[in-house]
Each structure stands twice: as C-alpha cells, then as structure tokens.
Design a protein around this motif. Structure first.
Motif, PDB file in Angstrom:
ATOM      1  N   ARG A 226      44.451  42.907  47.348  1.00  0.00           N
ATOM      2  CA  ARG A 226      45.245  41.706  47.072  1.00  0.00           C
ATOM      3  C   ARG A 226      44.391  40.491  47.247  1.00  0.00           C
ATOM      4  NH1 ARG A 226      50.747  43.024  48.148  1.00  0.00           N
ATOM      5  NH2 ARG A 226      51.107  40.807  48.747  1.00  0.00           N
ATOM      6  N   TYR A 227      45.015  39.494  46.476  1.00  0.00           N
ATOM      7  CA  TYR A 227      44.322  37.990  46.612  1.00  0.00           C
ATOM      8  C   TYR A 227      45.284  37.021  46.131  1.00  0.00           C
ATOM      9  CZ  TYR A 227      43.264  38.546  41.443  1.00  0.00           C
ATOM     10  OH  TYR A 227      43.401  38.785  40.196  1.00  0.00           O
ATOM     11  N   ARG A 228      44.832  35.617  46.417  1.00  0.00           N
ATOM     12  CA  ARG A 228      45.661  34.836  46.098  1.00  0.00           C
ATOM     13  C   ARG A 228      45.441  34.481  44.507  1.00  0.00           C
ATOM     14  NH1 ARG A 228      45.778  29.743  50.354  1.00  0.00           N
ATOM     15  NH2 ARG A 228      46.911  30.884  52.152  1.00  0.00           N
ATOM     16  N   ARG A 229      46.230  33.948  43.660  1.00  0.00           N
ATOM     17  CA  ARG A 229      45.821  33.572  42.375  1.00  0.00           C
ATOM     18  C   ARG A 229      46.551  32.234  42.101  1.00  0.00           C
ATOM     19  NH1 ARG A 229      47.799  37.436  37.846  1.00  0.00           N
ATOM     20  NH2 ARG A 229      46.164  36.267  36.556  1.00  0.00           N
ATOM     21  N   GLN A 234      48.854  35.871  49.298  1.00  0.00           N
ATOM     22  CA  GLN A 234      48.274  37.072  48.262  1.00  0.00           C
ATOM     23  C   GLN A 234      49.237  37.878  47.727  1.00  0.00           C
ATOM     24  OE1 GLN A 234      45.166  39.212  50.728  1.00  0.00           O
ATOM     25  NE2 GLN A 234      44.161  37.379  51.266  1.00  0.00           N
ATOM     26  N   THR A 235      48.983  38.401  46.395  1.00  0.00           N
ATOM     27  CA  THR A 235      49.580  39.016  45.639  1.00  0.00           C
ATOM     28  C   THR A 235      48.784  40.181  45.294  1.00  0.00           C
ATOM     29  OG1 THR A 235      49.181  37.823  43.743  1.00  0.00           O
ATOM     30  CG2 THR A 235      51.092  37.420  45.098  1.00  0.00           C
ATOM     31  N   PRO A 236      49.039  41.385  44.746  1.00  0.00           N
ATOM     32  CA  PRO A 236      48.495  42.368  44.214  1.00  0.00           C
ATOM     33  C   PRO A 236      47.672  42.145  43.029  1.00  0.00           C
ATOM     34  CG  PRO A 236      50.592  43.290  44.658  1.00  0.00           C
ATOM     35  CD  PRO A 236      50.650  41.727  44.787  1.00  0.00           C
ATOM     36  N   VAL A 237      46.426  42.937  42.933  1.00  0.00           N
ATOM     37  CA  VAL A 237      45.638  42.765  41.849  1.00  0.00           C
ATOM     38  C   VAL A 237      46.494  43.280  40.720  1.00  0.00           C
ATOM     39  CG1 VAL A 237      43.372  43.317  43.102  1.00  0.00           C
ATOM     40  CG2 VAL A 237      44.824  45.124  41.851  1.00  0.00           C
ATOM     41  N   VAL A 238      45.796  42.513  39.389  1.00  0.00           N
ATOM     42  CA  VAL A 238      46.427  42.864  37.985  1.00  0.00           C
ATOM     43  C   VAL A 238      45.174  43.616  37.238  1.00  0.00           C
ATOM     44  CG1 VAL A 238      48.179  41.244  38.156  1.00  0.00           C
ATOM     45  CG2 VAL A 238      45.893  40.779  37.198  1.00  0.00           C
ATOM     46  N   GLU A 239      43.987  43.644  37.909  1.00  0.00           N
ATOM     47  CA  GLU A 239      42.938  44.340  37.476  1.00  0.00           C
ATOM     48  C   GLU A 239      42.666  45.620  37.874  1.00  0.00           C
ATOM     49  OE1 GLU A 239      42.586  40.023  38.077  1.00  0.00           O
ATOM     50  OE2 GLU A 239      42.340  41.814  39.328  1.00  0.00           O
TER      51      GLU A 239
END
Length: 289
Positions: A226-229, A234-239
């Motif tokens: 997870r990280y901030r975009r 923080q939200t889950p990755v999309v990669e």
C-alpha cells in the motif's frame, strides 16, 4: 508515436536471447468485441444495459436495437486508448553456450527459430510488460479487463506447443487487488456476470486465460503493498509482477519503504507510482536455476 506512455523490457544477453518479440496495440480489443458480439450478441436484451453510463435518459426513447447499438458503439469508442504492450519470447542460454567475454557480440535481434522442440521447451520464458488504461473520464473496469485479456490471449498463442510455459507479466494494471482485473490474472477466469462488467456489451461472455499465475509480492509478503497516491491515506498498489506457479518461484521482493509510501507524488515532477523489484528463480530442470 506521440504517446507519453510506454513500456520496455530489458534482459541480459549473456543469459537469454530473444526468439521473438511483439508490440501489441491494445486497441485490438475493439475487433475482438465486434467478433464476440457477432457470436453471442444476437440474443442480447437492451433491458440489461438500462443502467449503462452510455445510455443517458434522452436515449431511452430508442428501440431496443438502437439502444444496444448505441451502447456498443460508445463502449468500443472507450476501448480505443492507443496503449501498447510488449511480449518477448526469451530462451535461457545453457551454461555451455555462454561466452562471457563475447556476449556483447550477440546479434541485437534473433529471428524466430521455428516450432519448439523438446530440448528447448524448458528454457523458454514469455515476458510481457503492460500499462493498462485508466483516466478520470474513462474509469470503467471493462477497458482494462479487455486489455489484459488481449495480452494474455496473445501470450497463449505464442506459447502454444510449449508444455508448462514460464510466464511473467508485469506493469501498471491501474487496478486494485479487489478488481476484476486482479481476479482475472490470479484465477484465470472472470464471469460475464461479474459486478465489474455486468451489463457491458463489449464483454458478452466469460473471459479466461490458460495460465496459473501468482503475484510475486503477495507470494513473498503475504499481501499486496500500500502507498499514498493522490489520497490522504494509503491505498493498495495498482502495479504487479505476475509469474507462473511452479516453474517460477519468487525468492524475494523489495518492499516499498514506509517513508516513500507516505509521500505524495509531485505533479509533473514525479510518478504517482512506486517501483517494484522482484527476484524470481527460473527452474530449468531438477537441479538448474
């Protein structure tokens, strides 16, 4: 072209050689959708699509056929994003064939070597990198799902004749772990009644790919990062880095540092994504990796 988005694959020329490579225009999803509509769409009912974002109230006076055509045409228009994906078929060089002092003399391109033979089968790896489309004006999951399906279909065609092919698919999927795109990659199947795509005219049937894949980060860490975009939290990755179950084993990953995960992307100065680093063992046989 003029696109600011792109993909690339780099590989060690003293470890692998490229048998063939393809650049896939993901707009080919339109042609696929048209073919599927001809095959499955004869019995479609316009009432199924009454909640479509492409069916505003002013079009409700249309006939059922006109409604279906309107929705289908608009959804096809949404599929035309100009995105590309790359697929390489790489052959793992045996230790006896590698000359570490002359590897720079290897040709930059390798012509296709014909049908696979049994001796080379276990040394082939199919690698793809993608950047699936998403924007504030086109947020619908069916776009990314069909783009992912186009990539997996092409890999399946390239890997035909290779028993238990080694597959790696990595990139920006613009999709959370709760999405239909993630489920499709992980399970190899999505039902046409899935909540993400139910009522979508360009996907009138189930989607499937033939590979058993797993997310390398989840396999090693037990969960996705997870990280901030652009959000305060923080939200889950999309990669993701997806790899074949069995012949390819994720040995380790580089977790996203907490200080990086908490930082906001600086518009026009930094990416709103985080890099993923994975160490994957490619098993050639009982003892070789």
């Amino acid at each position: 072209g003029s696109s600011t988005y792109g993909c690339a694959i780099f590989y060690r020329v003293n470890t692998f050689r490229k048998v063939r490579g393809e650049v896939i225009n993901l707009d080919c999803a339109v042609k696929w959708a048209e073919g599927m509509r001809n095959k499955y769409g004869r019995g479609m009912r316009a009432s199924l699509y009454k909640n479509s974002p492409f069916m505003p109230a002013r079009h409700q006076t249309m006939s059922d056929t006109q409604k279906l055509n309107k929705v289908f045409q608009d959804e096809c228009r949404m599929l035309k994003c100009g995105r590309r994906a790359i697929i390489f078929e790489l052959e793992r060089l045996s230790p006896s064939s590698i000359n570490h002092h002359q590897h720079q003399q290897l040709p930059k391109t390798i012509q296709p070597m014909g049908p696979p033979d049994a001796k080379r089968n276990s040394a082939r790896v199919f690698v793809s990198t993608v950047h699936l489309y998403k924007s504030d004006t086109r947020p619908w999951p069916f776009i990314r799902l069909l783009q992912a399906h186009m990539v997996m279909q092409r890999i399946a065609a390239m890997a035909k004749g290779h028993p238990n092919p080694r597959v790696v698919v990595a990139g920006d999927f613009n999709s959370s772990p709760e999405s239909s795109i993630y489920r499709y990659m992980q399970t190899g199947h999505i039902n046409a009644n899935d909540a993400d795509i139910k009522g979508c005219t360009v996907i009138p049937c189930d989607l499937a790919h033939p590979f058993a894949l797993r997310s390398a980060y989840k396999a090693v860490l037990g969960q996705e990062q997870r990280y901030r975009r652009k959000q305060l939290t923080q939200t889950p990755v999309v990669e993701y880095v997806w790899c074949s179950v069995g012949p390819m084993s994720p040995l380790g990953v580089v977790p996203i540092p907490n200080d990086s995960a908490e930082k906001f992307a600086v518009e026009k100065l930094s990416s709103d994504h985080q890099p993923l680093v994975v160490d994957i063992a490619h098993q050639l046989g009982p003892t070789h990796r």
